[in-house]
Design an enzyme around this catalytic site. Sequence first.
Site, PDB file in Angstrom:
ATOM      1  CB  SER A 142      -0.894   0.004   1.248  1.00  0.00           C
ATOM      2  OG  SER A 142      -1.503   1.273   1.448  1.00  0.00           O
ATOM      3  CE1 TYR A 155      -3.377  -2.757   5.319  1.00  0.00           C
ATOM      4  CE2 TYR A 155      -2.914  -0.417   4.980  1.00  0.00           C
ATOM      5  CZ  TYR A 155      -3.233  -1.672   4.475  1.00  0.00           C
ATOM      6  OH  TYR A 155      -3.386  -1.839   3.117  1.00  0.00           O
TER       7      TYR A 155
END
Length: 327
Positions: A142, A155
């Site tokens: 990401s 995350y």
Amino acid sequence: MRVRDRVVVVTGASSGIGRVTAEAFARKGCAVVLAARRAEALQAAARDCERRRGARALAVPTDVTDAGAVEDLARRAVERFGRIDVWVNAAAVTVFGSFEEVPLEDFRKVLDVNVMGYVHGARAALRVMREQDHGTLVNVSSVVGVVSQPYSHAYGMSQHAVRALGAGLRQELALEGVKGVHVCTVLPATIDTPFFEHAANYTGRKAVAMPPVYSPERVAHAIVDLVRVPRREVVVGPTGRSMVLESRMAPGMTERMMARQVDRTHLSRKEPAPATQGNLHVPTPGTGAAHGGWGGRRHTAVRRLGTAAALAGAAAGARRLMRTPAP
């Protein structure tokens, strides 16, 4: 590498990016092996793949945190189709909450799935690919692996780790003189999937997709292209590319900008949300979904129309200037 007729393993294939990626390879005539925790959703995804040009599909319910289960996934893929040409690590979970309030068991679970799950997948895939002397491992990370965010520490840490894993593996393969095996990392911006709806959340505010939102098909297209022409890292979405560039040129400013963006548009100021563990420990029931209802396809189409209109306007202006006689 020619994409057609490849054997592709995709983890996280029951929904979102993983599901759309499996379908994209199925459209190319590839045999796809789908892995995720949810057997019902996985079977539905496999049926969708089989409708694409009659592609062959194998659903293997797999918890990527279990190293033995992931090794069994690779074994079943080879037993069924004879090899593994492409392995896509796309299984991921997240938790929103302030650093001190997120339960440690949830923090560990995110790292276990997003980091150790990728480690297990990479080990299983590379063992087969080394023996074949060819293959492409794709890790879906990401832009948060470059520009961190508040309220999603686990995350963000995991996505930085995924990038580091890819870089380390590329270096190791190069030092060993392995030329036929490639390791690629994909860094999407915000993608229209059920990811946010299924997230664990302790902020008291509903997690929503932070604009601009792109379609998962865009990520799948990038992954398929990496099989054709492998590259180290690919950022998906113009906004993601801008953020990565800005983080290199002005890291402090980019951090402040991201913090404000998350507070204003990633966590709703209007809709409260009860504390929940989301899908961290127990998979979400149902047949799964590729899209999250955040309008990724529509927003992408609108942006493209706007760009086309701007280009057309600029071209028309240039033609008028060319026709204007010199004074």
